[in-house]
Structures are given as structure tokens and as C-alpha cells.
Design a protein around this motif. Structure first.
Motif, short mmCIF file in Angstrom:
data_model
loop_
_atom_site.label_atom_id
_atom_site.label_comp_id
_atom_site.label_asym_id
_atom_site.label_seq_id
_atom_site.Cartn_x
_atom_site.Cartn_y
_atom_site.Cartn_z
N UNK A 61 0.81 -1.22 0.00
CA UNK A 61 0.00 0.00 0.00
C UNK A 61 0.84 1.26 0.00
N UNK A 62 2.00 1.22 0.67
CA UNK A 62 2.87 2.39 0.74
C UNK A 62 3.61 2.66 -0.56
N UNK A 63 3.52 1.76 -1.51
CA UNK A 63 4.12 2.03 -2.83
C UNK A 63 3.38 3.18 -3.53
N UNK A 64 2.22 3.54 -3.02
CA UNK A 64 1.45 4.68 -3.56
C UNK A 64 1.45 5.86 -2.59
N UNK A 65 2.34 5.85 -1.61
CA UNK A 65 2.41 6.92 -0.61
C UNK A 65 2.69 8.26 -1.30
N UNK A 66 2.18 9.36 -0.74
CA UNK A 66 2.45 10.67 -1.33
C UNK A 66 3.93 11.06 -1.29
N UNK A 67 4.70 10.49 -0.35
CA UNK A 67 6.10 10.86 -0.23
C UNK A 67 6.99 9.88 -0.99
N UNK A 72 10.00 4.53 -2.01
CA UNK A 72 11.26 3.82 -2.27
C UNK A 72 11.61 2.89 -1.11
N UNK A 73 11.42 3.34 0.11
CA UNK A 73 11.72 2.49 1.28
C UNK A 73 10.80 1.27 1.30
N UNK A 74 9.55 1.46 0.93
CA UNK A 74 8.60 0.34 0.88
C UNK A 74 9.03 -0.67 -0.18
N UNK A 75 9.46 -0.18 -1.33
CA UNK A 75 9.92 -1.09 -2.39
C UNK A 75 11.13 -1.89 -1.92
N UNK A 76 12.08 -1.22 -1.29
CA UNK A 76 13.27 -1.92 -0.78
C UNK A 76 12.87 -2.99 0.23
N UNK A 77 11.97 -2.65 1.14
CA UNK A 77 11.54 -3.61 2.16
C UNK A 77 10.85 -4.81 1.53
N UNK A 78 10.07 -4.57 0.50
CA UNK A 78 9.39 -5.69 -0.17
C UNK A 78 10.37 -6.67 -0.79
N UNK A 79 11.56 -6.21 -1.12
CA UNK A 79 12.58 -7.11 -1.62
C UNK A 79 12.95 -8.18 -0.60
N UNK A 80 12.77 -7.85 0.67
CA UNK A 80 13.09 -8.78 1.75
C UNK A 80 11.89 -9.61 2.18
N UNK A 83 6.34 -11.43 -1.52
CA UNK A 83 6.12 -12.69 -2.23
C UNK A 83 5.61 -12.36 -3.63
N UNK A 84 4.99 -13.32 -4.27
CA UNK A 84 4.55 -13.15 -5.65
C UNK A 84 3.61 -11.95 -5.83
N UNK A 85 2.70 -11.75 -4.88
CA UNK A 85 1.77 -10.63 -5.01
C UNK A 85 2.51 -9.29 -5.01
N UNK A 86 3.55 -9.18 -4.20
CA UNK A 86 4.35 -7.96 -4.17
C UNK A 86 5.10 -7.79 -5.49
N UNK A 87 5.56 -8.90 -6.06
CA UNK A 87 6.28 -8.84 -7.34
C UNK A 87 5.38 -8.27 -8.43
N UNK A 88 4.12 -8.65 -8.41
CA UNK A 88 3.18 -8.11 -9.42
C UNK A 88 3.11 -6.59 -9.34
N UNK A 89 3.00 -6.09 -8.12
CA UNK A 89 2.90 -4.64 -7.92
C UNK A 89 4.21 -3.97 -8.31
N UNK A 90 5.33 -4.55 -7.92
CA UNK A 90 6.64 -3.96 -8.21
C UNK A 90 6.93 -3.93 -9.71
N UNK A 91 6.45 -4.93 -10.45
CA UNK A 91 6.66 -4.94 -11.90
C UNK A 91 6.08 -3.68 -12.54
#
Length: 127
Positions: A61-67, A72-80, A83-91
Motif C-alpha cells: 500500500x505504501x508504494x502509492x504513498x504521497x512521499x 522507495x523504502x517500501x519497495x526496498x523492504x518488499x525485496x526482503x 512474495x509473488x503478489x508484491x512482485x506483481x505490484x513492483x513490476x
């Protein structure tokens, strides 16, 4: 005024002290919902650093944060923790106009693909 004088007046970043021990997952989740962008950003870093898997949905959800720093920090954390659902959003963020976010999404996808043993989740693959 020399550089030291300026440093004294800079605000301290919201980062946990290394000697403070692990942050409880409930506190990390609460931080991800904070109104303060600095707290949200720090909570993302802690979630990734400590591998708080319970934070995956909130991080997505924070991948759409106003800041942009929080995104970026949320994307980095999702790398750790992602799972697959996060990969769909990150793509969907690899070609984002914000180059910092796009780079963070790309790095996160690499880490998710490696951690899950799923080369098909790497950036540049059709999903």
C-alpha cells in the motif's frame, strides 16, 4: 559558521538505534500507518531489516504513498519480505518516472526472484 554548526541543527533521522534490539512487529505495523512520513519511512526500513513478513500488505500500500522516500523504502523492504503478489505490484513500478522508485522496484524484484527461486519474477520478464 562552520559545517559543524550546521550539523548541530539538523534534525535526527527517525532510525532505530542499533543497540535498541528488535522492534516488535506490532510497532512496525503501527509505524507504517503513521501520519508522519519519516516514521513511515523508518518503519519500512525496519520491516525490511528485520524481515517483518506481516508488513507485506501494508508495504504494498505504501508504494502509492504521497512521499517518494516512503515509496522507495517500501519497495526496498518488499525485496526482503515480499512474495509473488508484491512482485506483481513492483513490476508495474519498474518504468516509473521516479527513477529512484523504479530502481528500488527493480532491485526488490531481483531479491524476491532469488529468494523464492523464481527467475520469472525478475524485472524485464513478462508477468
Amino acid at each position: 559558521m562552520d559545517r559543524h554548526d550546521w550539523d548541530v541543527h539538523l534534525p535526527e533521522p527517525h532510525r532505530p538505534r542499533p543497540d535498541a534490539g528488535p522492534v516488535p512487529p506490532a510497532a512496525v505495523l503501527a509505524g507504517l500507518e503513521s501520519e508522519d512520513w519519516q516514521v513511515r519511512e523508518a518503519a519500512c526500513r525496519v520491516a525490511g531489516g528485520q524481515g517483518v513478513t506481516e508488513a507485506e500488505r501494508a508495504l504494498e500500500g505504501l508504494l502509492a504513498d504521497p512521499d517518494p522516500r516512503v515509496r522507495s523504502a517500501a519497495a526496498h523492504a518488499l525485496g526482503t519480505v515480499g512474495r509473488e503478489s508484491a512482485a506483481r505490484v513492483l513490476h508495474g513500478l519498474v518504468m516509473d518516472p521516479d527513477s529512484v522508485l523504479a530502481s528500488a522496484a527493480e532491485e526488490a524484484l531481483e531479491r524476491i526472484a532469488e529468494r523464492l527461486g523464481r527467475p520469472d519474477l525478475r524485472p524485464g520478464t513478462d508477468y
